[in-house]
Design an enzyme around this catalytic site. Structure first.
Site, PDB file in Angstrom:
ATOM      1  N   ASN A  29       0.819  -1.210   0.000  1.00 46.31           N
ATOM      2  CA  ASN A  29       0.000   0.000   0.000  1.00 46.31           C
ATOM      3  C   ASN A  29       0.854   1.261   0.000  1.00 46.31           C
ATOM      4  O   ASN A  29       1.968   1.270   0.517  1.00 46.31           O
ATOM      5  CB  ASN A  29      -0.920   0.023   1.230  1.00 46.31           C
ATOM      6  N   ASP A  83     -10.825   1.629   7.433  1.00 50.48           N
ATOM      7  CA  ASP A  83     -11.759   2.631   7.938  1.00 50.48           C
ATOM      8  C   ASP A  83     -12.157   2.400   9.394  1.00 50.48           C
ATOM      9  O   ASP A  83     -13.150   1.726   9.688  1.00 50.48           O
ATOM     10  CB  ASP A  83     -13.006   2.677   7.050  1.00 50.48           C
ATOM     11  N   ASP A 155     -17.457 -16.474  -1.070  1.00 54.77           N
ATOM     12  CA  ASP A 155     -17.775 -17.818  -0.586  1.00 54.77           C
ATOM     13  C   ASP A 155     -17.198 -18.054   0.812  1.00 54.77           C
ATOM     14  O   ASP A 155     -17.851 -18.647   1.676  1.00 54.77           O
ATOM     15  CB  ASP A 155     -17.237 -18.863  -1.562  1.00 54.77           C
TER      16      ASP A 155
END
Length: 262
Positions: A29, A83, A155
């Site tokens: 990131n 967040d 899934d």
């Protein structure tokens, strides 16, 4: 100086900035934080923008979209995002939150950007794990996936939901990238009995859409007005916003009619 936000591969917005406040890079990131005269602080995370002055819009919408359609909210899981403001809103329901994020370097770099960073991290009902395998085996009332999940991710996470649990995921904006939203709805609809797209009404600085999915719970039929009216210290979310979030223009109703499950 300016920064560029890529709305779609063919549409970009530019924002004037005054200075760069932070530049942090990890293996997966990149986080940059800028100062803007018009928008306050702006965080750019992997080319996606977060506006400090408007963080409450997404966090309130997602938290209460789930919280106000569930009678009980005891266990919540948040994956694939940073967040912490979402967690702050969810604590209004006196719930326990498992927050899965492996990149601690980037997460900790949001310390001055998220207004409730310390409050959330120090809450006794908040558990931060680097991966799902680090958590106790349990079923969740509400799961948030803050990046668009592929079919394998869906899934895996659906197996962690309670029978009446709610799964809320990020997707592409239905108006800007309807084909991507259509594909995301197909993936969700192949698993869940309810799969409905929504957006944040009146939010002009975002290219995000979302999907509300469940085996039993419906975002409109199961909406509990008393829970909305009991909320305190909210600036964006109310019943009108909740219902308007699912409204689609006629052309998109036609596009998604075979993919929405309601």
């Amino acid at each position: 100086m300016w920064i560029t936000q890529e709305i779609t591969p063919y549409l970009r917005k530019e924002y004037t900035i005054e200075a760069k406040l932070l530049d942090v890079r990890s293996e997966h990131n990149i986080l940059e934080i800028f100062k803007s005269k018009d928008f306050g602080e702006i965080a750019m995370l992997n080319r996606q923008l977060l506006f400090k002055n408007f963080l409450h819009i997404e966090s309130e919408l997602l938290a209460h979209m789930g919280g106000c359609t569930k009678k009980e909210l005891k266990e919540v899981l948040i994956v694939d995002g940073f967040d912490l403001e979402l967690a702050h809103q969810l604590f209004k329901y006196d719930t326990h939150i498992d927050f899965v994020q492996a990149d601690e370097k980037i997460l900790d770099s949001f310390i001055s950007f998220f207004p409730h960073f310390h409050e959330v991290k120090n809450n006794k009902n908040f558990t931060h794990a680097k991966q799902l395998l680090d958590l106790d085996i349990k079923k969740y009332d509400l799961i948030f996936c803050l990046q668009e999940p592929d079919i394998h991710r869906i899934d895996g996470l659906k197996r962690m939901l309670k029978e009446d649990g709610v799964f809320i995921s990020v997707a592409k904006h239905p108006l800007l990238e309807h084909v991507s939203m259509q594909n995301a709805l197909k993936n969700m609809g192949g698993v869940f009995s309810v799969a409905m797209p929504f957006v944040a009404p009146l939010r002009i600085l975002s290219n995000k859409g979302y999907i509300y999915a469940s085996f039993k719970t419906h975002p409109l039929k199961d909406l509990m007005t008393p829970k909305i009216e009991a909320l305190t210290s909210v600036r964006y979310y109310n019943e009108d916003i909740h219902r308007a979030a699912f409204a689609l223009p006629k052309n998109l109703q036609e596009v998604f009619k075979d993919n929405i499950k309601s």
